[in-house]
Design an enzyme around this catalytic site. Structure first.
Site, PDB file in Angstrom:
ATOM      1  N   LYS A  24     -38.016  -5.822  17.835  1.00  0.00           N
ATOM      2  CA  LYS A  24     -38.614  -6.401  19.038  1.00  0.00           C
ATOM      3  C   LYS A  24     -37.954  -5.839  20.306  1.00  0.00           C
ATOM      4  O   LYS A  24     -36.896  -5.196  20.224  1.00  0.00           O
ATOM      5  CB  LYS A  24     -38.478  -7.932  18.966  1.00  0.00           C
ATOM      6  CG  LYS A  24     -39.266  -8.552  17.800  1.00  0.00           C
ATOM      7  CD  LYS A  24     -39.107 -10.071  17.758  1.00  0.00           C
ATOM      8  CE  LYS A  24     -39.923 -10.692  16.637  1.00  0.00           C
ATOM      9  NZ  LYS A  24     -39.786 -12.173  16.589  1.00  0.00           N
ATOM     10  N   TYR A  64     -50.021 -11.970  16.527  1.00  0.00           N
ATOM     11  CA  TYR A  64     -49.509 -13.327  16.340  1.00  0.00           C
ATOM     12  C   TYR A  64     -50.624 -14.370  16.292  1.00  0.00           C
ATOM     13  O   TYR A  64     -50.381 -15.535  16.620  1.00  0.00           O
ATOM     14  CB  TYR A  64     -48.504 -13.660  17.453  1.00  0.00           C
ATOM     15  CG  TYR A  64     -47.106 -13.100  17.204  1.00  0.00           C
ATOM     16  CD1 TYR A  64     -46.411 -13.393  16.019  1.00  0.00           C
ATOM     17  CD2 TYR A  64     -46.469 -12.301  18.145  1.00  0.00           C
ATOM     18  CE1 TYR A  64     -45.135 -12.895  15.783  1.00  0.00           C
ATOM     19  CE2 TYR A  64     -45.182 -11.805  17.909  1.00  0.00           C
ATOM     20  CZ  TYR A  64     -44.520 -12.106  16.731  1.00  0.00           C
ATOM     21  OH  TYR A  64     -43.255 -11.624  16.491  1.00  0.00           O
ATOM     22  N   ASN A 137     -35.176 -12.998  18.547  1.00  0.00           N
ATOM     23  CA  ASN A 137     -34.483 -12.885  17.266  1.00  0.00           C
ATOM     24  C   ASN A 137     -34.529 -11.472  16.702  1.00  0.00           C
ATOM     25  O   ASN A 137     -34.501 -11.260  15.498  1.00  0.00           O
ATOM     26  CB  ASN A 137     -35.024 -13.917  16.268  1.00  0.00           C
ATOM     27  CG  ASN A 137     -36.528 -13.826  16.102  1.00  0.00           C
ATOM     28  OD1 ASN A 137     -37.161 -12.928  16.654  1.00  0.00           O
ATOM     29  ND2 ASN A 137     -37.111 -14.739  15.336  1.00  0.00           N
ATOM     30  N   HIS A 140     -39.058  -8.534  13.627  1.00  0.00           N
ATOM     31  CA  HIS A 140     -40.158  -9.198  12.910  1.00  0.00           C
ATOM     32  C   HIS A 140     -40.265  -8.568  11.524  1.00  0.00           C
ATOM     33  O   HIS A 140     -40.061  -7.364  11.375  1.00  0.00           O
ATOM     34  CB  HIS A 140     -41.494  -8.976  13.644  1.00  0.00           C
ATOM     35  CG  HIS A 140     -42.690  -9.291  12.798  1.00  0.00           C
ATOM     36  ND1 HIS A 140     -43.215 -10.564  12.692  1.00  0.00           N
ATOM     37  CD2 HIS A 140     -43.441  -8.510  11.968  1.00  0.00           C
ATOM     38  CE1 HIS A 140     -44.247 -10.544  11.856  1.00  0.00           C
ATOM     39  NE2 HIS A 140     -44.401  -9.308  11.404  1.00  0.00           N
ATOM     40  N   GLU A 151     -51.044  -6.782   8.690  1.00  0.00           N
ATOM     41  CA  GLU A 151     -50.243  -6.211   9.780  1.00  0.00           C
ATOM     42  C   GLU A 151     -50.183  -4.683   9.678  1.00  0.00           C
ATOM     43  O   GLU A 151     -50.256  -3.993  10.692  1.00  0.00           O
ATOM     44  CB  GLU A 151     -48.827  -6.798   9.737  1.00  0.00           C
ATOM     45  CG  GLU A 151     -48.800  -8.279  10.119  1.00  0.00           C
ATOM     46  CD  GLU A 151     -47.434  -8.929  10.000  1.00  0.00           C
ATOM     47  OE1 GLU A 151     -47.314 -10.093  10.416  1.00  0.00           O
ATOM     48  OE2 GLU A 151     -46.489  -8.299   9.474  1.00  0.00           O
TER      49      GLU A 151
HETATM   50  N1  UDP Z   1     -40.842 -18.346  17.811  1.00  0.00           N
HETATM   51  C1  UDP Z   1     -40.550 -18.988  19.001  1.00  0.00           C
HETATM   52  N2  UDP Z   1     -40.347 -20.343  18.992  1.00  0.00           N
HETATM   53  C2  UDP Z   1     -40.410 -21.085  17.849  1.00  0.00           C
HETATM   54  C3  UDP Z   1     -40.731 -20.434  16.641  1.00  0.00           C
HETATM   55  C4  UDP Z   1     -40.937 -19.075  16.653  1.00  0.00           C
HETATM   56  O1  UDP Z   1     -40.465 -18.338  20.047  1.00  0.00           O
HETATM   57  O2  UDP Z   1     -40.204 -22.309  17.899  1.00  0.00           O
HETATM   58  C5  UDP Z   1     -41.060 -16.882  17.811  1.00  0.00           C
HETATM   59  C6  UDP Z   1     -39.925 -16.098  17.156  1.00  0.00           C
HETATM   60  O3  UDP Z   1     -39.722 -14.908  17.903  1.00  0.00           O
HETATM   61  C7  UDP Z   1     -40.491 -15.816  15.778  1.00  0.00           C
HETATM   62  C8  UDP Z   1     -41.975 -15.636  16.081  1.00  0.00           C
HETATM   63  O4  UDP Z   1     -42.241 -16.609  17.087  1.00  0.00           O
HETATM   64  O5  UDP Z   1     -39.909 -14.684  15.177  1.00  0.00           O
HETATM   65  C9  UDP Z   1     -42.915 -15.839  14.927  1.00  0.00           C
HETATM   66  O6  UDP Z   1     -42.653 -17.090  14.333  1.00  0.00           O
HETATM   67  P1  UDP Z   1     -42.596 -17.264  12.754  1.00  0.00           P
HETATM   68  O7  UDP Z   1     -42.567 -18.728  12.466  1.00  0.00           O
HETATM   69  O8  UDP Z   1     -43.687 -16.454  12.124  1.00  0.00           O
HETATM   70  O9  UDP Z   1     -41.160 -16.674  12.391  1.00  0.00           O
HETATM   71  P2  UDP Z   1     -40.743 -15.309  11.633  1.00  0.00           P
HETATM   72  O10 UDP Z   1     -41.784 -15.021  10.597  1.00  0.00           O
HETATM   73  O11 UDP Z   1     -40.656 -14.236  12.697  1.00  0.00           O
HETATM   74  O12 UDP Z   1     -39.400 -15.613  11.035  1.00  0.00           O
HETATM   75 MG    MG Z   2     -43.860 -14.995  10.674  1.00  0.00          MG
END
Ligand code: UDP
Ligand code: MG
Length: 173
Positions: A24, A64, A137, A140, A151
């Site tokens: 990211k 997303y 974080n 992805h 994707e």
């Molecule tokens: N995210 C966020 N706030 C939240 C949860 C997720 O900003 O409360 C963001 C974070 O960058 C995350 C992305 O949204 O990586 C996608 O969320 P997901 O639940 O799919 O998590 P991932 O698969 O990336 O672990």
């Molecule tokens: Mg996810």
């Protein structure tokens, strides 16, 4: 290409998968690209496609789309479009689960040391939401085989995905 994937699948008893990874904008701006790629390469996972792109909001919303109704959706789209990202496809045995294992859990403050999110970040999603930011974080990774297929189709054209042999394949596949 499709034939080769099928042949690979036959050879791997349906266990050789592909997963999409995105470093990211925070990871790119913090110059963590090499560190992150190295971790995947060390395990023998094979890079079969790779590029740097600066996506627009429309593309981010598509990527997303599963999170459209979430309260953090706008902030997430703003965050993922604030700079270029590096994306790549990894291929290997149980690639989807293996990549997630190396990446760690969504919230870096819960992600164990040794994982990419645990080693290179520490914030929580609760904190990100309080400051009105997408959760930075670093990385992805596809969450399931279905998500990976969708994707990869969204991010890569067929001729951007390559078939070749790594020296690791003798030992790790
Ligand atoms: N995210 C966020 N706030 C939240 C949860 C997720 O900003 O409360 C963001 C974070 O960058 C995350 C992305 O949204 O990586 C996608 O969320 P997901 O639940 O799919 O998590 P991932 O698969 O990336 O672990
Ligand atoms: Mg996810």
């Amino acid at each position: 290409m499709e034939q080769e994937i099928q042949a690979g699948k036959a050879r791997g008893y349906g266990m050789i998968e592909r997963s999409l990874v995105i470093i990211k904008p925070d990871g790119v701006e913090r110059c963590l690209v090499g560190e992150i790629i190295k971790r995947f390469e060390n395990t023998g996972l094979k890079i079969v496609g790779m590029k740097m792109v600066w996506i627009d909001k429309k593309f981010a919303e598509q990527h997303y789309k599963a999170h459209k109704s979430k309260p953090f959706f706008r902030e997430l789209v703003d965050f993922i479009t604030e700079g270029p990202v590096v994306t790549f496809i990894l291929e290997g045995v149980h690639a989807v689960d293996n990549v997630r294992r190396l990446v760690g859990t969504t919230s870096p403050h819960e992600s164990p040391p040794g994982t990419i999110r645990g080693d290179f970040a520490h914030l929580s999603m609760a904190y990100a939401s309080k400051i009105g930011s997408g959760g930075k974080n670093v990385i992805h990774a596809s969450g399931s085989k279905k998500e990976a297929d969708e994707e990869i189709k969204l991010w890569f054209k067929k001729d951007e995905i390559h078939s070749y042999t790594t020296v690791h394949e003798k030992h790790v596949f």
